[in-house]
Design an enzyme around this catalytic site. Sequence first.
Site: not given
Length: 337
Positions: A60, A290-292
């Site tokens: 992230s 999801g991290d992105a």
Amino acid sequence: MGMGNPLLDISNEVSKDILAKYDVKLDSAILAEEKHMPIYPELVAMDGVQYIAGGATQNSIRVAQWMIGEAGQTAYMGCIGKDDFGKQLKDCATADGVLAHYMEDETTPTGTCAVLVCDGERSLIANLAAANNFKETHLETPKAKEIISSASIYYSAGFFLTVSVESLLTVTKQAADANKIFCLNFSAPFIIDFFADQVAAALPYADYVFCNESEAEAYGKKHGIGDDGKDLAAVALKVCGMPKVNGARSRVVVFTQGSKSTIVAKNGKITEYAVTPLAAEALVDTNGAGDAFVGGFLAMLYRDEPIEKCVDAGHWAAGVVIQNSGCCFPEKCEYAA
């Protein structure tokens, strides 16, 4: 500033037989047990293996840095081993413009994560190794103090709650006292199920809470809210209204649902944001999506953009990453900020 578990992703395409062999569910994230250890050399021996800088929080932060554009606007802390994998992680973070202030463990190898890609979905098996050895004393180093004092936003994935809650609370308390922003991600159903006390300790400091639909449902089921997690909007509103240490900021809760609309709860109100669909043939790997999303969201939050812009940037960043293998992205960010 991010705090988390830096891991080198060992990624490869696998069959469903491999998932069955290691008793791994599709699209899951788990901590490695003894039975999983042979998967790492098995992946390495396969054709097409890739090594990618990973760890949810680090991903992230890398994406946020990429979207902000100006090098040195993000920092990251975690524990690595004093080995080649650790050097690889450090080189990658530095090349991406992130200020990486790792704690180095001379006796334990750098953590790795088996990324099993099957039919475009990914399953993760994390062997934390050195990442599990982060100590609160690292926060007392001059560089760490400088990073903590200069940051305006702090972020941690829930995976770090399995390592050093004390370190996280040290930072979150400082954030609350200075009226700065702390963001928390629930990260995986097993965090909610087996580390409930740690989640409960960190949640009162969270100004922003992120998770996907599986984690939101797990939280609702665990705490008996939202029809045991089936009503995600009700779960979001409940989490949104839970007690906060810093009353100067209202909590924002963000639930992503893959290609379905993203649910945002703020001030007792639910807003949904549609996701622009991606053609099936363009999907390469959901690992890091999801991290992105969080990275894109944080980049716009850093720029003090409204929630709708933060969500839009998150959707866009996730859309870019799932067209690549692992949490990777083009050299230049083309997002129209």
